[in-house]
Design a protein around this motif. Sequence first.
Motif, mmCIF file in Angstrom:
data_model
loop_
_atom_site.group_PDB
_atom_site.id
_atom_site.type_symbol
_atom_site.label_atom_id
_atom_site.label_comp_id
_atom_site.label_asym_id
_atom_site.label_seq_id
_atom_site.Cartn_x
_atom_site.Cartn_y
_atom_site.Cartn_z
ATOM 1 N N VAL A 233 0.835 -1.204 0.000
ATOM 2 C CA VAL A 233 0.000 0.000 0.000
ATOM 3 C C VAL A 233 0.871 1.256 0.000
ATOM 4 O O VAL A 233 0.585 2.237 -0.699
ATOM 5 C CB VAL A 233 -0.953 -0.003 1.231
ATOM 6 C CG1 VAL A 233 -1.615 1.357 1.407
ATOM 7 C CG2 VAL A 233 -2.007 -1.089 1.067
ATOM 8 N N ALA A 234 1.962 1.225 0.785
ATOM 9 C CA ALA A 234 2.849 2.390 0.880
ATOM 10 C C ALA A 234 3.428 2.740 -0.493
ATOM 11 O O ALA A 234 3.438 3.909 -0.891
ATOM 12 C CB ALA A 234 3.968 2.106 1.879
ATOM 13 N N ILE A 235 3.899 1.714 -1.201
ATOM 14 C CA ILE A 235 4.467 1.951 -2.539
ATOM 15 C C ILE A 235 3.373 2.433 -3.496
ATOM 16 O O ILE A 235 3.570 3.374 -4.266
ATOM 17 C CB ILE A 235 5.133 0.657 -3.079
ATOM 18 C CG1 ILE A 235 6.266 0.208 -2.170
ATOM 19 C CG2 ILE A 235 5.625 0.870 -4.517
ATOM 20 C CD1 ILE A 235 7.446 1.153 -2.054
ATOM 21 N N ASP A 236 2.207 1.782 -3.397
ATOM 22 C CA ASP A 236 1.063 2.165 -4.231
ATOM 23 C C ASP A 236 0.683 3.627 -4.050
ATOM 24 O O ASP A 236 0.302 4.304 -4.996
ATOM 25 C CB ASP A 236 -0.167 1.314 -3.851
ATOM 26 C CG ASP A 236 -0.403 0.207 -4.853
ATOM 27 O OD1 ASP A 236 0.431 0.075 -5.775
ATOM 28 O OD2 ASP A 236 -1.401 -0.513 -4.711
ATOM 29 N N SER A 237 0.753 4.126 -2.794
ATOM 30 C CA SER A 237 0.312 5.501 -2.562
ATOM 31 C C SER A 237 1.429 6.508 -2.759
ATOM 32 O O SER A 237 1.266 7.681 -2.420
ATOM 33 C CB SER A 237 -0.341 5.644 -1.183
ATOM 34 O OG SER A 237 0.093 4.682 -0.298
ATOM 35 N N GLY A 238 2.572 6.074 -3.284
ATOM 36 C CA GLY A 238 3.555 7.035 -3.754
ATOM 37 C C GLY A 238 4.829 7.163 -2.942
ATOM 38 O O GLY A 238 5.705 7.953 -3.301
ATOM 39 N N LEU A 239 4.972 6.437 -1.839
ATOM 40 C CA LEU A 239 6.254 6.451 -1.124
ATOM 41 C C LEU A 239 7.259 5.633 -1.932
ATOM 42 O O LEU A 239 6.895 4.654 -2.578
ATOM 43 C CB LEU A 239 6.105 5.806 0.258
ATOM 44 C CG LEU A 239 5.343 6.525 1.363
ATOM 45 C CD1 LEU A 239 5.644 5.883 2.712
ATOM 46 C CD2 LEU A 239 5.690 7.999 1.424
ATOM 47 N N ASP A 240 8.531 6.035 -1.887
ATOM 48 C CA ASP A 240 9.523 5.139 -2.486
ATOM 49 C C ASP A 240 9.975 4.146 -1.414
ATOM 50 O O ASP A 240 9.583 4.246 -0.254
ATOM 51 C CB ASP A 240 10.692 5.923 -3.110
ATOM 52 C CG ASP A 240 11.482 6.737 -2.104
ATOM 53 O OD1 ASP A 240 11.563 6.307 -0.928
ATOM 54 O OD2 ASP A 240 12.007 7.806 -2.465
ATOM 55 N N PHE A 241 10.796 3.174 -1.842
ATOM 56 C CA PHE A 241 11.154 2.075 -0.940
ATOM 57 C C PHE A 241 11.813 2.578 0.344
ATOM 58 O O PHE A 241 11.490 2.143 1.453
ATOM 59 C CB PHE A 241 12.080 1.081 -1.664
ATOM 60 C CG PHE A 241 12.361 -0.157 -0.868
ATOM 61 C CD1 PHE A 241 11.470 -1.222 -0.854
ATOM 62 C CD2 PHE A 241 13.517 -0.245 -0.104
ATOM 63 C CE1 PHE A 241 11.718 -2.366 -0.104
ATOM 64 C CE2 PHE A 241 13.776 -1.387 0.647
ATOM 65 C CZ PHE A 241 12.879 -2.443 0.644
ATOM 66 N N GLN A 242 12.724 3.547 0.179
ATOM 67 C CA GLN A 242 13.463 4.042 1.346
ATOM 68 C C GLN A 242 12.547 4.778 2.325
ATOM 69 O O GLN A 242 12.665 4.614 3.542
ATOM 70 C CB GLN A 242 14.578 4.970 0.862
ATOM 71 C CG GLN A 242 15.596 5.286 1.938
ATOM 72 C CD GLN A 242 16.590 6.333 1.466
ATOM 73 O OE1 GLN A 242 17.076 6.277 0.342
ATOM 74 N NE2 GLN A 242 16.861 7.302 2.324
ATOM 75 N N GLU A 243 11.604 5.561 1.782
ATOM 76 C CA GLU A 243 10.658 6.272 2.661
ATOM 77 C C GLU A 243 9.776 5.285 3.411
ATOM 78 O O GLU A 243 9.487 5.467 4.600
ATOM 79 C CB GLU A 243 9.781 7.219 1.822
ATOM 80 C CG GLU A 243 10.530 8.421 1.281
ATOM 81 C CD GLU A 243 9.799 9.141 0.166
ATOM 82 O OE1 GLU A 243 10.190 10.280 -0.145
ATOM 83 O OE2 GLU A 243 8.847 8.562 -0.411
ATOM 84 N N MET A 244 9.346 4.229 2.735
ATOM 85 C CA MET A 244 8.546 3.183 3.367
ATOM 86 C C MET A 244 9.328 2.555 4.517
ATOM 87 O O MET A 244 8.806 2.369 5.615
ATOM 88 C CB MET A 244 8.177 2.132 2.309
ATOM 89 C CG MET A 244 7.286 0.984 2.749
ATOM 90 S SD MET A 244 8.052 -0.291 3.749
ATOM 91 C CE MET A 244 9.263 -0.968 2.634
ATOM 92 N N LEU A 245 10.612 2.264 4.254
ATOM 93 C CA LEU A 245 11.459 1.612 5.251
ATOM 94 C C LEU A 245 11.673 2.518 6.469
ATOM 95 O O LEU A 245 11.566 2.072 7.616
ATOM 96 C CB LEU A 245 12.808 1.247 4.606
ATOM 97 C CG LEU A 245 13.640 0.192 5.319
ATOM 98 C CD1 LEU A 245 12.857 -1.103 5.454
ATOM 99 C CD2 LEU A 245 14.936 -0.054 4.552
ATOM 100 N N VAL A 246 11.956 3.793 6.225
ATOM 101 C CA VAL A 246 12.169 4.734 7.334
ATOM 102 C C VAL A 246 10.886 4.865 8.163
ATOM 103 O O VAL A 246 10.933 4.924 9.395
ATOM 104 C CB VAL A 246 12.628 6.116 6.802
ATOM 105 C CG1 VAL A 246 12.652 7.142 7.928
ATOM 106 C CG2 VAL A 246 14.003 6.005 6.166
#
Lengths: 271, 99
Positions: A49-62
């Motif tokens: 969902v995080a990637i789908d809504s526009g976060l990149d991988f690093q932002e999701m991880l942080v």
Amino acid sequence: MTSQFDRPQFHRTSSYNNQYFSRDIKDGLRDALPIMAAIVPFGAVFGAVAIDSGLDFQEMLVTSLSIYAAASQYVMIDLMGQTLPVWSIVLAVFAVNFRHVLYSASIGRKMTLFSPLQKACAFFLLVDPQFAASETRAATVGLRPAYYFSYAAVIYITWIASNCVGALFGSFIENPATYGLDFILPLYFTGLVAGFHKRPNFILVLLVSGGVALLTYFTIGSPWHITLGGIAGLIVAAAQSRPPQKNNPERNILENAHEDGTGLEEGTANA
Amino acid sequence: MHDNTYLIILACAVVTYTTRIGGHMVLSRFGSPHYRVEAALEAVPTAVLTALVAPSLLNQGPAEAISILIAGVVALRGSLMMSVAAGLVSLVALRFVLG
């Protein structure tokens, strides 16, 4: 079989580490295993969902590494998509997380064997299952850091790893509803609540919290049902309480260990 | 998406940690709490976890509601693992039966 280990241990001794360390680690891992099954699909969905809504991988991880609170992470992602002002996103996250204030007040008193640094780290890791398992542990054999952190390590690592899997392979995730995995967390929390049935006024607190939570959920809406339902239960518990017989600070801890001992021992030790 | 994503993430992390350490910080400033506060704290697990689960009893469907009740009853007697397993098995069965 009442070994020395099964008795509550509340005093810091030089040998306590050697005596209990490996048993605590083992129990912490054992108690955390059943809910790994619940966290994996839940965490994978969050990553996707995080990637789908526009976060990149690093932002999701942080996000997952630093916030580490599933429900409020979903809320944050959702509101970020609506480009609201920062303060209103932060306020919503505060509302979803308010229950942790109560968790912290309750479990903090049972961290007598934790150093200040251990406490500071422990509170960072205080998610719902962590709180419930630690309360259960405190009421039976006593809560020690080794147990707390081994349990926390399983949950934290599982959460982060499943986020990454979901973010990378989001489109391949099977619908967890097929195996009922979407509903493990409510079932797990129900089982934990039932494990506290020997506490004073259990039925009354259950009914009032549940009733007010439902009422709030269908009128004001989520997430206020958690805080308002919870606080209603606490008010009833406070109103029903009676003054203690004598003023011994250890009294309550020891009494709870005794009261909850048998029921909770069954509930967790065999889990 | 927001242009200050990391600022939002950081602020949310700070707020979350504040709630998690805050209850203990406030409480430990006062010595031994009043017995009514004591009783309220003792009820925190039951009250808050019940409030957390309550909507799942009504907002999903009959299969979910019945499986929650089954998990609760099993947990009164059996282990936590048995309770979750019983709830899960009955949920999958009921979802199959009730469509």
